[in-house]
Design an enzyme around this catalytic site. Structure first.
Site, short mmCIF file in Angstrom:
data_model
loop_
_atom_site.label_atom_id
_atom_site.label_comp_id
_atom_site.label_asym_id
_atom_site.label_seq_id
_atom_site.Cartn_x
_atom_site.Cartn_y
_atom_site.Cartn_z
N ARG A 91 28.79 39.80 37.09
CA ARG A 91 29.39 38.47 37.19
C ARG A 91 29.95 38.25 38.59
O ARG A 91 29.94 37.13 39.10
CB ARG A 91 30.49 38.28 36.14
CG ARG A 91 29.95 37.93 34.78
CD ARG A 91 31.05 37.50 33.84
NE ARG A 91 30.50 36.98 32.60
CZ ARG A 91 31.23 36.57 31.57
NH1 ARG A 91 32.55 36.62 31.65
NH2 ARG A 91 30.65 36.11 30.47
N SER A 139 37.05 36.81 30.01
CA SER A 139 36.97 36.21 28.69
C SER A 139 38.12 36.73 27.83
O SER A 139 38.74 37.75 28.13
CB SER A 139 35.63 36.55 28.02
OG SER A 139 35.46 37.95 27.92
N ARG A 144 42.20 37.39 38.25
CA ARG A 144 41.25 37.88 37.25
C ARG A 144 40.61 36.68 36.57
O ARG A 144 41.29 35.74 36.15
CB ARG A 144 41.97 38.75 36.22
CG ARG A 144 41.17 38.95 34.94
CD ARG A 144 41.69 40.03 34.03
NE ARG A 144 41.37 39.76 32.64
CZ ARG A 144 40.16 39.78 32.09
NH1 ARG A 144 39.11 40.05 32.85
NH2 ARG A 144 39.98 39.52 30.81
N SER A 170 35.91 33.23 24.46
CA SER A 170 34.51 33.52 24.14
C SER A 170 34.28 33.74 22.65
O SER A 170 33.15 33.67 22.17
CB SER A 170 34.03 34.75 24.91
OG SER A 170 34.83 35.88 24.56
N ASP A 171 35.37 34.03 21.92
CA ASP A 171 35.24 34.24 20.48
C ASP A 171 36.58 33.97 19.81
O ASP A 171 37.63 34.00 20.47
CB ASP A 171 34.78 35.67 20.18
CG ASP A 171 35.76 36.71 20.67
OD1 ASP A 171 36.51 37.26 19.84
OD2 ASP A 171 35.80 36.99 21.88
N ARG A 218 29.96 53.29 42.34
CA ARG A 218 29.88 53.29 40.87
C ARG A 218 29.33 51.98 40.31
O ARG A 218 29.57 51.62 39.16
CB ARG A 218 31.25 53.59 40.25
CG ARG A 218 31.79 54.97 40.54
CD ARG A 218 33.22 55.13 40.05
NE ARG A 218 33.72 56.47 40.31
CZ ARG A 218 33.94 57.40 39.39
NH1 ARG A 218 33.71 57.13 38.12
NH2 ARG A 218 34.41 58.60 39.72
N HIS A 231 37.01 54.84 45.54
CA HIS A 231 36.33 53.90 44.64
C HIS A 231 35.80 52.66 45.33
O HIS A 231 35.12 51.85 44.71
CB HIS A 231 37.30 53.48 43.53
CG HIS A 231 37.95 54.64 42.84
ND1 HIS A 231 39.20 55.10 43.18
CD2 HIS A 231 37.49 55.47 41.86
CE1 HIS A 231 39.50 56.14 42.42
NE2 HIS A 231 38.49 56.39 41.62
#
Length: 239
Positions: free
Chosen positions: A25, A91, A88, A204-205, A44, A5
């Site tokens: 990002r 959001s 990490r 974000s929400d 990928r 990967h």
């Protein structure tokens, strides 16, 4: 040596890797915040870059969505490329009334409805927590930058479109600061393979009020979160 990967070689990645979910990002972070950034992975489309921040070698790479995806990338980075710390940067959604849009959340721990940590911990509960020094450095970096970051527990969900709305009531009762999909898995991988990890999220929400940030607002607050992560790495150099 390249893995299935990640098509990089030993030494291509720094010992610290910032990981947003979205590979674009990762590209944005590399182009905006790092000097002399070069691409080190594109398998990928999961873009990875290595450069320097204020002279400190740092890498950034996407990890995709959900615990299965991020677990693959973090495991390979740690075991095959010598990465020692994962941060990490992503959001999250809020459930608590006092947690607002654009707040920055530092994930001290992460609850989850996933069974991955029970699988690795012989069907017992594993306390998925961030590294203490990384948490402390992130808090100190936020203060220095004038960002009022919140510190506490996240909830890493397996389902983005959850059919169980009552679970949000439970999260609110237990003081969960943000709902996302990866932190508990990353903390489990780090513990299993002897690395350190931290999650920093931007709200974000709001799940209760259905408020959402605009694209412009997300970008501005996202930058605050990235600066906290990068400055925390520099503070880690002083340990």
């Amino acid at each position: 040596m390249a893995t299935p990967h990640i098509n990089a070689e030993m030494g291509d990645f720094a010992d610290v890797v910032l990981m947003p979910g979205d590979p674009l990002r990762a590209k944005y972070i590399a182009e905006t915040f790092l000097e002399d950034a070069r691409e080190v992975n594109n398998v990928r489309g999961m873009l990875g870059f290595t450069g320097t921040y204020k002279g400190r070698k740092i890498s950034v790479m996407g990890h995709g969505m959900g615990i299965p995806s991020c677990s693959i990338y973090t495991k390979e980075l740690i075991t095959d490329f010598g990465v020692k710390k994962i941060i990490r940067v992503g959001s999250c959604g809020a459930v608590l009334p006092h947690v607002k849009l654009r707040d920055v959340v530092i994930g001290m721990g992460a609850c989850t409805d996933s069974k991955v940590n029970r699988i690795r911990f012989k069907d017992h509960d594993f306390a998925a927590i961030a590294d203490f020094d990384m948490v402390r450095n992130a808090v100190d970096a936020a203060k220095a930058l004038g960002v009022d970051a919140r510190v506490g527990n996240l909830f890493s969900a397996d389902l983005f479109y959850s059919p169980d709305g009552e679970m949000f009531d439970v999260m609110e009762k237990y003081g969960i600061l943000g709902v996302e999909m990866e932190a508990a898995g990353i903390y489990g991988v780090a513990a299993e393979f002897g690395a350190k990890a931290l999650t920093i999220c931007t709200v974000s929400d709001h799940i209760r009020t259905h408020e959402q940030t605009t694209a412009a607002e997300r970008q501005t607050t996202f930058n605050d979160m990235i600066k906290i992560a990068l400055e925390s790495v520099l503070l880690g150099n002083k340990e």
